[in-house]
Enzyme design. Structure first.
Site, PDB file in Angstrom:
ATOM      1  N   ASP A  10      -0.689  -2.427  -5.615  1.00  0.00           N
ATOM      2  CA  ASP A  10      -0.612  -1.009  -5.233  1.00  0.00           C
ATOM      3  C   ASP A  10       0.226  -0.911  -3.951  1.00  0.00           C
ATOM      4  O   ASP A  10       0.395  -1.894  -3.229  1.00  0.00           O
ATOM      5  CB  ASP A  10      -2.006  -0.424  -4.968  1.00  0.00           C
ATOM      6  CG  ASP A  10      -1.949   1.054  -4.571  1.00  0.00           C
ATOM      7  OD1 ASP A  10      -1.222   1.819  -5.251  1.00  0.00           O
ATOM      8  OD2 ASP A  10      -2.601   1.454  -3.588  1.00  0.00           O
ATOM      9  N   SER A  11       0.722   0.294  -3.683  1.00  0.00           N
ATOM     10  CA  SER A  11       1.476   0.511  -2.451  1.00  0.00           C
ATOM     11  C   SER A  11       0.593   0.233  -1.226  1.00  0.00           C
ATOM     12  O   SER A  11       1.106  -0.130  -0.172  1.00  0.00           O
ATOM     13  CB  SER A  11       1.973   1.955  -2.410  1.00  0.00           C
ATOM     14  OG  SER A  11       0.880   2.835  -2.473  1.00  0.00           O
ATOM     15  N   GLU A 158      -4.795   6.659   3.876  1.00  0.00           N
ATOM     16  CA  GLU A 158      -4.292   5.403   4.461  1.00  0.00           C
ATOM     17  C   GLU A 158      -4.598   5.367   5.965  1.00  0.00           C
ATOM     18  O   GLU A 158      -4.717   4.300   6.545  1.00  0.00           O
ATOM     19  CB  GLU A 158      -2.779   5.264   4.225  1.00  0.00           C
ATOM     20  CG  GLU A 158      -2.400   4.935   2.793  1.00  0.00           C
ATOM     21  CD  GLU A 158      -2.538   3.439   2.441  1.00  0.00           C
ATOM     22  OE1 GLU A 158      -2.161   2.589   3.247  1.00  0.00           O
ATOM     23  OE2 GLU A 158      -3.022   3.149   1.333  1.00  0.00           O
ATOM     24  N   HIS A 194      -5.724   6.353  -4.977  1.00  0.00           N
ATOM     25  CA  HIS A 194      -6.385   6.601  -3.691  1.00  0.00           C
ATOM     26  C   HIS A 194      -7.448   7.708  -3.788  1.00  0.00           C
ATOM     27  O   HIS A 194      -8.363   7.758  -2.979  1.00  0.00           O
ATOM     28  CB  HIS A 194      -5.357   7.073  -2.646  1.00  0.00           C
ATOM     29  CG  HIS A 194      -4.521   5.997  -2.057  1.00  0.00           C
ATOM     30  ND1 HIS A 194      -3.565   5.326  -2.775  1.00  0.00           N
ATOM     31  CD2 HIS A 194      -4.481   5.480  -0.795  1.00  0.00           C
ATOM     32  CE1 HIS A 194      -2.970   4.445  -1.973  1.00  0.00           C
ATOM     33  NE2 HIS A 194      -3.505   4.524  -0.780  1.00  0.00           N
TER      34      HIS A 194
HETATM   35  N1  DGL Z   1      -2.208   4.788  -5.135  1.00  0.00           N
HETATM   36  C1  DGL Z   1      -0.862   5.242  -5.330  1.00  0.00           C
HETATM   37  C2  DGL Z   1      -0.791   6.066  -6.610  1.00  0.00           C
HETATM   38  O1  DGL Z   1      -1.614   5.898  -7.438  1.00  0.00           O
HETATM   39  C3  DGL Z   1      -0.426   5.957  -4.101  1.00  0.00           C
HETATM   40  C4  DGL Z   1       1.028   6.126  -4.039  1.00  0.00           C
HETATM   41  C5  DGL Z   1       1.577   6.257  -2.663  1.00  0.00           C
HETATM   42  O2  DGL Z   1       1.732   5.211  -2.014  1.00  0.00           O
HETATM   43  O3  DGL Z   1       1.900   7.376  -2.260  1.00  0.00           O
HETATM   44  O4  DGL Z   1       0.074   6.864  -6.847  1.00  0.00           O
END
Ligand code: DGL
Length: 274
Positions: A10-11, A158, A194
């Site tokens: 994930d990011s 975050e 998130h």
């Molecule tokens: N958890 C990521 C998603 O599902 C977040 C993306 C982001 O980094 O903005 O889209």
């Protein structure tokens, strides 16, 4: 053949909400989680940037020998998955697999709605890609999909502000904008990994009875079925029930914040992607 762990990407922290469910359903396997926290959020970045970052992350997980990588990120699934599956894998890693979260969710979401009007809450990137509209239409052509971008939710989470009054304000604003698109929406899809952390605020902001769907369990079940259908891949996954966590940012911060998403303590190591 050496057996190896499943990679989950994930990011940032959001993918941990998906990993939690996968680990609960399939505890026997080994897992490596990678969060690109140093460059999160991805939500408002261009197609090219999300593709480049996601590809780097996938390559890093492949170098850890993962036979399968799950993009537990809607933004990465929307903007990078198809290109990686269709162009990168056949040329460079024909034996490896990369799976996303949009298709498994789209396969079932229509079943939850009586009015056949589904609201999708997601990052700007996911909304602009139109991936949910396109995918849901394949499985439930009778369902109308309404999308609302929530650009501030991931940055709030975050930064650990998910319980603040500021979060209340932005959640209410975006949920109300979604309902303003159609008053008969009866199902809300949290199409960002998130967002389960904002569940209580989303419930409070929805001033009507709605079903709110998080993706973790859906993705976990879909992964289980995938492995049942692909025993040749399942046999490549090591089974010592280990979990390793990597972040591109500071490990101490990751450990402190990650437990909120994963619901147990984690000890992360540093990853260099470039
Ligand atoms: N958890 C990521 C998603 O599902 C977040 C993306 C982001 O980094 O903005 O889209």
């Amino acid at each position: 053949m050496m057996k190896q762990p499943v990679g989950i990407f994930d990011s940032g922290f959001g993918g941990l909400t998906v990993m939690k469910e996968i680990v609960q359903l399939l505890p026997q396997y080994d897992y490596i989680y990678l969060g690109d926290n140093a460059r999160a959020p991805y939500g408002s970045r261009s197609f090219q940037t999300v593709y480049d970052y996601t590809l780097q992350a996938v390559q890093w997980l492949f170098k850890q020998q993962c036979p399968i990588v799950i993009l537990a990120c809607n933004t990465a699934s929307a903007k990078a998955l198809r290109n990686i599956q269709q162009n990168h894998l056949p040329n460079h890693w024909p034996e490896r697999r990369v799976l996303g979260v949009i298709r498994p969710t789209s396969e079932v979401i229509g079943n939850y709605s009586a009015t056949k009007k589904v609201g999708v809450l997601a990052t700007t990137g996911t909304v602009e890609s139109n991936s949910y509209k396109i995918e849901i239409d394949k499985f439930f052509p009778e369902v109308e999909v309404y999308q609302q971008a929530c650009p501030l939710w991931v940055p709030l989470i975050e930064n650990g502000e998910q319980n603040s009054e500021g979060a209340d304000y932005f959640v209410r604003q975006d949920v109300q904008k979604l309902f303003a698109q159609n008053g008969q929406i009866d199902t809300l899809l949290l199409a960002c990994t998130h967002y389960p952390l904002l569940l209580d605020k989303i419930k409070a902001a929805a001033d009507r009875p709605v079903t709110i769907i998080s993706q973790g369990e859906i993705v976990a079940k879909s992964f289980q079925h995938y492995l049942e259908r692909h025993p040749e891949l399942e046999q490549q996954i090591s089974q010592q029930a280990t979990r390793a966590f990597f972040t591109t940012d500071d490990t101490e911060t990751f450990n402190r914040k990650a437990s909120v998403f994963y619901a147990s303590a984690v000890e992360a190591q540093q990853a260099e992607l470039q």
